[in-house]
Design a protein around this motif. Structure first.
Motif, short mmCIF file in Angstrom:
data_model
loop_
_atom_site.label_atom_id
_atom_site.label_comp_id
_atom_site.label_asym_id
_atom_site.label_seq_id
_atom_site.Cartn_x
_atom_site.Cartn_y
_atom_site.Cartn_z
N TYR A 1 30.87 40.29 50.89
CA TYR A 1 32.06 39.55 50.50
C TYR A 1 33.18 40.53 50.20
CZ TYR A 1 28.41 36.11 49.34
OH TYR A 1 27.32 35.27 49.37
N VAL A 2 34.40 40.10 50.45
CA VAL A 2 35.57 40.83 49.94
C VAL A 2 36.01 40.10 48.68
CG1 VAL A 2 37.95 41.50 50.35
CG2 VAL A 2 36.26 41.70 52.19
N LEU A 3 36.00 40.83 47.59
CA LEU A 3 36.19 40.22 46.27
C LEU A 3 37.48 40.71 45.63
CD1 LEU A 3 34.87 38.57 43.87
CD2 LEU A 3 33.90 40.76 43.13
N CYS A 4 38.22 39.78 45.05
CA CYS A 4 39.36 40.13 44.19
C CYS A 4 38.87 40.04 42.75
CB CYS A 4 40.53 39.16 44.41
SG CYS A 4 41.13 39.09 46.10
N PRO A 5 38.54 41.15 42.11
CA PRO A 5 37.97 41.08 40.77
C PRO A 5 39.02 40.75 39.71
CG PRO A 5 38.18 43.38 41.46
CD PRO A 5 38.62 42.53 42.62
N TYR A 6 38.95 39.53 39.20
CA TYR A 6 39.92 39.09 38.20
C TYR A 6 39.53 39.53 36.79
CZ TYR A 6 41.74 35.94 41.84
OH TYR A 6 42.28 35.41 42.99
N VAL A 7 38.24 39.56 36.52
CA VAL A 7 37.79 39.91 35.17
C VAL A 7 36.31 40.30 35.22
CG1 VAL A 7 37.11 37.55 34.53
CG2 VAL A 7 37.78 39.17 32.75
N ILE A 8 35.91 41.21 34.36
CA ILE A 8 34.50 41.59 34.18
C ILE A 8 34.08 41.10 32.81
CG2 ILE A 8 32.87 43.50 33.99
CD1 ILE A 8 34.64 45.05 35.96
N GLU A 9 32.97 40.40 32.76
CA GLU A 9 32.55 39.71 31.54
C GLU A 9 31.09 40.00 31.22
OE1 GLU A 9 33.22 36.92 28.32
OE2 GLU A 9 34.59 37.91 29.71
N THR B 1 41.91 49.39 50.08
CA THR B 1 43.32 49.70 49.82
C THR B 1 44.14 48.43 49.66
OG1 THR B 1 43.74 49.81 52.20
CG2 THR B 1 43.19 51.87 51.08
N GLU B 2 43.62 47.31 50.17
CA GLU B 2 44.36 46.05 50.12
C GLU B 2 44.42 45.51 48.71
OE1 GLU B 2 44.30 41.65 52.29
OE2 GLU B 2 42.68 43.09 52.63
N GLY B 3 45.59 45.13 48.27
CA GLY B 3 45.75 44.61 46.93
C GLY B 3 45.62 43.10 46.86
N PHE B 4 45.80 42.55 45.67
CA PHE B 4 45.77 41.11 45.50
C PHE B 4 46.61 40.74 44.28
CE2 PHE B 4 42.20 42.67 42.93
CZ PHE B 4 42.36 41.98 41.74
N ASP B 5 46.99 39.49 44.21
CA ASP B 5 47.73 38.96 43.07
C ASP B 5 46.83 38.01 42.30
OD1 ASP B 5 50.18 40.28 43.61
OD2 ASP B 5 50.64 38.77 45.15
N VAL B 6 46.85 38.11 41.00
CA VAL B 6 46.08 37.19 40.17
C VAL B 6 46.85 35.88 40.07
CG1 VAL B 6 45.10 36.80 37.89
CG2 VAL B 6 45.14 39.11 38.84
N PRO B 7 46.18 34.74 40.28
CA PRO B 7 46.87 33.46 40.16
C PRO B 7 47.58 33.33 38.81
CG PRO B 7 44.68 33.15 41.07
CD PRO B 7 44.76 34.59 40.65
N THR B 8 48.79 32.85 38.84
CA THR B 8 49.57 32.76 37.60
C THR B 8 48.96 31.81 36.58
OG1 THR B 8 50.94 31.05 38.63
CG2 THR B 8 51.71 33.33 38.79
N ASP B 9 48.17 30.85 37.07
CA ASP B 9 47.59 29.87 36.15
C ASP B 9 46.17 30.25 35.72
OD1 ASP B 9 46.43 29.53 38.61
OD2 ASP B 9 46.48 27.33 38.58
#
Length: 239
Positions: A84-92, A127-135
């Motif tokens: 999977y290509v993952l956008c890591p939003y948070v580690i818990e 190298t590819e970035g991502f944006d965290v959803p504003t909500d």
């Protein structure tokens, strides 16, 4: 407290964690500093897992720098490994069990998913970035979870605790934001919570043994009763 909890949570030596604690110790008053330094030394005696250190480190970098991470993952009940290509939003961290989870957008699902870090075999920082959803509000996302399982429709769980030590222990702690405690005439008590996935509560319920009875939901009561019967058979009880 955070240092001690981290030390108890990490069952393997991670040099990044040890370095963070050492920096913390450097700015604490002497008695506290000595205690944290002793904690670091104790952590250094634990077995190392270079692969897990690398995986967690790359996930952390992806989280910190908003860069995608390609992971190879094997689920608990599968022998197959998926990429999977993952956008890591948070580690818990999980409240119990010493496990760590990463929550983020996964390419194959095209949705936010939770992955247990210990089941990630490889992680490659892209190298590819991502944006965290504003909500996205991670604490709010997990508010209905007993631990880290979120997203399902919340269900009400009702437990009855027997009188005695168990009741006092239950009343000393806030186990979940939704909890409602009620004392019983026999000095026992009931605990009512609403959680996203009650199956996540099973190990905790199991740990109370005969001091707790599941009253609802029915499927959870049946599951715990069935496990109790199986345990009795292991110890020579009647089938």
């Amino acid at each position: 407290l955070a240092a001690r909890l981290l030390a108890r949570h990490a069952d393997r030596f991670d040099p990044h964690m040890a370095a963070a604690l050492a920096k913390l110790a450097a700015v604490l008053p002497a008695p506290m500093s000595a205690h944290v330094q002793a904690t670091v030394q104790a952590m250094a005696t634990r077995p190392e897992d270079a692969n897990q250190v690398q995986v967690l480190g790359r996930l952390a970098l992806g989280w910190a720098n908003r860069r995608r991470v390609r992971i190879r993952y094997r689920a608990a009940r599968s022998a197959n490994v998926h990429s999977y290509v993952l956008c890591p939003y948070v580690i818990e961290p999980a409240p119990s069990g010493g496990s760590t989870y990463v929550i983020g957008h996964a390419s194959w699902f095209d949705a936010i998913r939770t992955f247990k870090v210990e089941r990630i075999l490889e992680a490659e920082l892209l190298t590819e970035g991502f944006d965290v959803p504003t909500d996205l509000d991670a604490p709010a996302l997990l508010a209905g979870a007993w631990g880290v399982w979120w997203g399902a429709e919340e269900q009400e769980v009702l437990l009855r605790f027997a009188p005695g030590v168990a009741t006092r222990r239950v009343q000393e702690t806030i186990w979940h934001p939704s909890q409602e405690l009620a004392e019983e005439p026999d000095e026992g008590c009931t605990l009512r919570v609403r959680v996203a996935e009650p199956r996540e509560m099973v190990p905790w319920i199991r740990g109370w043994g005969p001091q707790v009875e599941v009253l609802a939901p029915a499927w959870l009561r049946e599951q715990v009763a069935r496990e109790a019967e199986e345990t009795a058979r292991v110890y020579g009880g009647r089938p």
